[in-house]
Design a protein around this motif. Sequence first.
Motif, PDB file in Angstrom:
ATOM      1  N   CYS A 129      13.829   2.963  12.724  1.00 39.44           N
ATOM      2  CA  CYS A 129      13.490   3.180  14.137  1.00 39.44           C
ATOM      3  C   CYS A 129      13.676   1.896  14.932  1.00 39.44           C
ATOM      4  CB  CYS A 129      12.057   3.692  14.267  1.00 39.44           C
ATOM      5  SG  CYS A 129      10.796   2.433  13.956  1.00 39.44           S
ATOM      6  N   LEU A 130      13.438   1.983  16.237  1.00 32.78           N
ATOM      7  CA  LEU A 130      13.631   0.838  17.125  1.00 32.78           C
ATOM      8  C   LEU A 130      12.619  -0.278  16.862  1.00 32.78           C
ATOM      9  CD1 LEU A 130      14.378   2.705  20.485  1.00 32.78           C
ATOM     10  CD2 LEU A 130      16.010   1.578  18.951  1.00 32.78           C
ATOM     11  N   VAL A 131      11.428   0.085  16.367  1.00 36.77           N
ATOM     12  CA  VAL A 131      10.435  -0.945  16.035  1.00 36.77           C
ATOM     13  C   VAL A 131      10.957  -1.824  14.904  1.00 36.77           C
ATOM     14  CG1 VAL A 131       8.108  -1.365  15.126  1.00 36.77           C
ATOM     15  CG2 VAL A 131       8.476   0.422  16.833  1.00 36.77           C
ATOM     16  N   GLU A 132      11.527  -1.189  13.885  1.00 42.16           N
ATOM     17  CA  GLU A 132      12.045  -1.944  12.742  1.00 42.16           C
ATOM     18  C   GLU A 132      13.213  -2.837  13.145  1.00 42.16           C
ATOM     19  OE1 GLU A 132      11.447   0.962   8.974  1.00 42.16           O
ATOM     20  OE2 GLU A 132      12.519   1.820  10.673  1.00 42.16           O
ATOM     21  N   LEU A 168       0.843  -1.197   0.000  1.00 36.91           N
ATOM     22  CA  LEU A 168       0.000   0.000   0.000  1.00 36.91           C
ATOM     23  C   LEU A 168       0.878   1.246   0.000  1.00 36.91           C
ATOM     24  CD1 LEU A 168      -2.770  -0.992   2.581  1.00 36.91           C
ATOM     25  CD2 LEU A 168      -2.651  -1.453   0.119  1.00 36.91           C
ATOM     26  N   ASP A 169       0.386   2.288  -0.656  1.00 36.39           N
ATOM     27  CA  ASP A 169       1.158   3.537  -0.765  1.00 36.39           C
ATOM     28  C   ASP A 169       0.695   4.506   0.316  1.00 36.39           C
ATOM     29  OD1 ASP A 169       3.009   5.293  -1.724  1.00 36.39           O
ATOM     30  OD2 ASP A 169       1.794   5.980  -3.417  1.00 36.39           O
ATOM     31  N   THR A 170       0.950   4.161   1.565  1.00 37.37           N
ATOM     32  CA  THR A 170       0.572   5.007   2.699  1.00 37.37           C
ATOM     33  C   THR A 170       1.749   5.891   3.102  1.00 37.37           C
ATOM     34  OG1 THR A 170       1.216   3.213   4.189  1.00 37.37           O
ATOM     35  CG2 THR A 170      -1.109   3.348   3.572  1.00 37.37           C
ATOM     36  N   ASP A 171       1.473   6.869   3.947  1.00 36.08           N
ATOM     37  CA  ASP A 171       2.534   7.795   4.370  1.00 36.08           C
ATOM     38  C   ASP A 171       3.532   7.118   5.305  1.00 36.08           C
ATOM     39  OD1 ASP A 171       1.486   9.907   2.913  1.00 36.08           O
ATOM     40  OD2 ASP A 171       0.205  10.579   4.556  1.00 36.08           O
ATOM     41  N   THR A 172       3.042   6.235   6.174  1.00 36.58           N
ATOM     42  CA  THR A 172       3.914   5.613   7.165  1.00 36.58           C
ATOM     43  C   THR A 172       3.755   4.099   7.140  1.00 36.58           C
ATOM     44  OG1 THR A 172       2.267   5.758   8.931  1.00 36.58           O
ATOM     45  CG2 THR A 172       3.759   7.641   8.656  1.00 36.58           C
ATOM     46  N   LYS A 173       4.664   3.419   7.821  1.00 42.02           N
ATOM     47  CA  LYS A 173       4.611   1.968   7.885  1.00 42.02           C
ATOM     48  C   LYS A 173       3.489   1.497   8.802  1.00 42.02           C
ATOM     49  CE  LYS A 173       9.380   1.194   6.479  1.00 42.02           C
ATOM     50  NZ  LYS A 173      10.681   0.555   6.762  1.00 42.02           N
ATOM     51  N   ASP A 196       1.174  -7.338  21.693  1.00 43.26           N
ATOM     52  CA  ASP A 196       1.605  -5.947  21.824  1.00 43.26           C
ATOM     53  C   ASP A 196       0.737  -4.949  21.070  1.00 43.26           C
ATOM     54  OD1 ASP A 196       3.765  -6.555  23.456  1.00 43.26           O
ATOM     55  OD2 ASP A 196       5.102  -6.930  21.767  1.00 43.26           O
ATOM     56  N   VAL A 197      -0.153  -5.446  20.190  1.00 41.64           N
ATOM     57  CA  VAL A 197      -0.961  -4.548  19.361  1.00 41.64           C
ATOM     58  C   VAL A 197      -2.438  -4.767  19.679  1.00 41.64           C
ATOM     59  CG1 VAL A 197      -1.539  -3.819  17.013  1.00 41.64           C
ATOM     60  CG2 VAL A 197       0.778  -4.647  17.530  1.00 41.64           C
ATOM     61  N   PRO A 198      -3.162  -3.715  20.082  1.00 44.60           N
ATOM     62  CA  PRO A 198      -4.586  -3.884  20.407  1.00 44.60           C
ATOM     63  C   PRO A 198      -5.415  -4.144  19.152  1.00 44.60           C
ATOM     64  CG  PRO A 198      -3.975  -1.571  20.490  1.00 44.60           C
ATOM     65  CD  PRO A 198      -2.699  -2.338  20.312  1.00 44.60           C
ATOM     66  N   PRO A 199      -6.557  -4.821  19.293  1.00 45.12           N
ATOM     67  CA  PRO A 199      -7.428  -5.077  18.136  1.00 45.12           C
ATOM     68  C   PRO A 199      -8.027  -3.785  17.594  1.00 45.12           C
ATOM     69  CG  PRO A 199      -8.500  -5.750  20.177  1.00 45.12           C
ATOM     70  CD  PRO A 199      -7.097  -5.407  20.534  1.00 45.12           C
ATOM     71  N   ARG A 213       0.393   1.183  17.387  1.00 46.55           N
ATOM     72  CA  ARG A 213      -0.938   0.775  16.924  1.00 46.55           C
ATOM     73  C   ARG A 213      -0.931   0.634  15.395  1.00 46.55           C
ATOM     74  NH1 ARG A 213      -5.374   1.291  20.320  1.00 46.55           N
ATOM     75  NH2 ARG A 213      -4.856   1.974  22.433  1.00 46.55           N
ATOM     76  N   ILE A 214      -1.838  -0.156  14.909  1.00 46.31           N
ATOM     77  CA  ILE A 214      -1.925  -0.393  13.478  1.00 46.31           C
ATOM     78  C   ILE A 214      -2.305   0.908  12.760  1.00 46.31           C
ATOM     79  CG2 ILE A 214      -4.366  -1.071  13.401  1.00 46.31           C
ATOM     80  CD1 ILE A 214      -3.453  -3.425  11.588  1.00 46.31           C
ATOM     81  N   ASP A 215      -1.675   1.195  11.632  1.00 50.56           N
ATOM     82  CA  ASP A 215      -1.855   2.452  10.911  1.00 50.56           C
ATOM     83  C   ASP A 215      -3.294   2.600  10.401  1.00 50.56           C
ATOM     84  OD1 ASP A 215      -0.713   4.851   9.494  1.00 50.56           O
ATOM     85  OD2 ASP A 215      -1.357   3.696   7.747  1.00 50.56           O
ATOM     86  N   SER A 216      -3.935   3.714  10.743  1.00 51.95           N
ATOM     87  CA  SER A 216      -5.349   3.913  10.386  1.00 51.95           C
ATOM     88  C   SER A 216      -5.534   4.112   8.885  1.00 51.95           C
ATOM     89  CB  SER A 216      -5.924   5.112  11.147  1.00 51.95           C
ATOM     90  OG  SER A 216      -5.200   6.296  10.842  1.00 51.95           O
TER      91      SER A 216
END
Length: 634
Positions: free
Chosen positions: A95-98, A34-39, A444-447, A106-109
């Motif tokens: 970043c540290l997540v990567e 997907l061509d989103t702004d962020t990961k 670690d990631v909420p639904p 949280r999952i990218d909206s």
Amino acid sequence: MSAEPDHDPDGDPGHDHDYEELGLVAGLEIHQQLDTDTKLFCGCPTDRREPDNSTHRFRRYLHPTRSELGEIDVAALEEASVEREFEYLAFDSTCLVEADDEPPGRIDSEAVDVVLEIAALLDMTPIDQAHVMRKLVIDGSNTAGFQRSALVADDGAIETSAGTVEIEDLMLEEESAGRVDETESGVRYALDRLGIPLVEIGTRPDITSPAQAKEAAERIGMLLRSTGTVKRGLGTIRQDVNVSIAEGARVELKGVQSLDDIDDIVAGEVHRQVELLAIRDELDEREAGVGEPVDVTDVFAGTDSSVIDGALSGDGRAMAVRLEGFAGLVGHEIQPDRRLGTEFADHAKRHGVGGIFHTDELPAYGVTESEVDALREAVDASEDDAVAMVAADPEPAAAAIEAVAERARAAIAGVPEETRGVQETTSEYLRPLPGAARMYPETDVPPVELDIENVEPPELLTEKVDRYESEHDLDAGLAEQVAYGWRMGLFEAAVEQGVDPTLAAQTVESTVTELRRDGVPIEQLDDDRFLDAFALLTAGEVTTEGLPDLLATLAENPDLSPAEAADQEGLGSAGNEEVREIVVEVVERNADQVETEGMGAFSGLMGECMGALGGRAEGDTVSELLREEIQKRA
């Protein structure tokens, strides 16, 4: 049974099979970035980077973990049998997540919104709440040792000319790291790709021919591009194909890069399975079996084979296995340039050896006839048997020959279930098919609550083509070029800005292509620069004829504004009086030709006028004035 293929070697193996009779069933897994702004789980950009621009690197070793039921996935277990070091190239944006040094966000909206659009286009039903799962992956493609993935929707369908293909599931997941190259101790990856939002669309096994597989993939690809929010270019979309025939087995073919190849890939896999079944039947008649590995290092003491001698230097060992009843079959071609022996070698290479030797191809590689006889004697092989051998350091040699023996036993049974990597239109063994044990919940990631009620499905590209023809009077070919092209959004913005639709379409397609062929770095121009150039055109400050030169100048001089570029190249629009003066000058200079030929001189003089004006006047204006001046003298 002949050791040669039963198809025309100059033809295309596979396409001559009766797929209905063979019981072909296939399903697709389409993976689209997907061509989103962020990961997906962090705020890092989704732009790709060059490996040479990495700022630092780190290394990891990955090991399989047990599922909640205490099971270890068979594919992960095989990956772990090969000890490898994974090196990661990081960038100034990493970043540290990567790096797996910090929990995911949280999952990218934005990614959720796009995937719900895709669900609507596929007529799918979103689930109430998306829960992120961890999918065990220890091939190094994710620093965490797993990929995060969430089921978003199910129960959809698309239509093909051969019938309905149901869509089983739609997943939103993180893209893997990009494989850069092999190292002496493992694999090197780049982290710029890791974490880009990725949708996975899985169909049910409703596909019954190679042609239908291609048509279904093209339909899904069109729906994805219709969102306007998917990445384009090589590697941004990948197709996996699951293929089986009635007496064969399910085989997952991974990494199909081009939609144009899907039908050939499916046909090639069908042919491979047909050939493996023919080998199975012959082995059954011969009451074939597989012996136990034997150390045959002494057979090659003082060998003239540089390959074997090099492998045996130091503590190297030669290990062989008797393949009872396999004579002539190890060299049997099952796909173009791939034989049963190639399949054995695929498995052996997983354990760090360069390949295998087998008696269907020996003597060769410096191995003599007497050494082949001694090799047969060492493993107690008869004329009806084949012998496979590897030469390497003791540990990889032992593991590799056992892998060859296992694959030979699978050949006696028929077609093994496995995951294979696509190489053009053939494939090679990667690993066993994964099982359910590789999936477990991500804590670690909420639904995420999902709601499709307010989602507006976008206009389909097929509908855009029809609209461009009816509203903008584009011919069918140009309308399709623009709708499916990279700069469709630019075209629509230019038309909205007042540019003639045909001119806008020809510019973003034909003109851009011609400039690129001429070596102009047209990729330097973003949509805003194009629109600024179009603005000069609609204001009458630049002509249609001067627009290509203006775009070329802007691409080569990124610091110039369109107005500055037009001034620098003298592309400003000439007034009518100046145009008339130049036309008169050209006509008078060619007075004898005009007197002799009359309007027959028009074409040659038109080119001369346009050249003298250097693109500073519209062709229609020059044409009208030139006709007037010729007629005065006719």
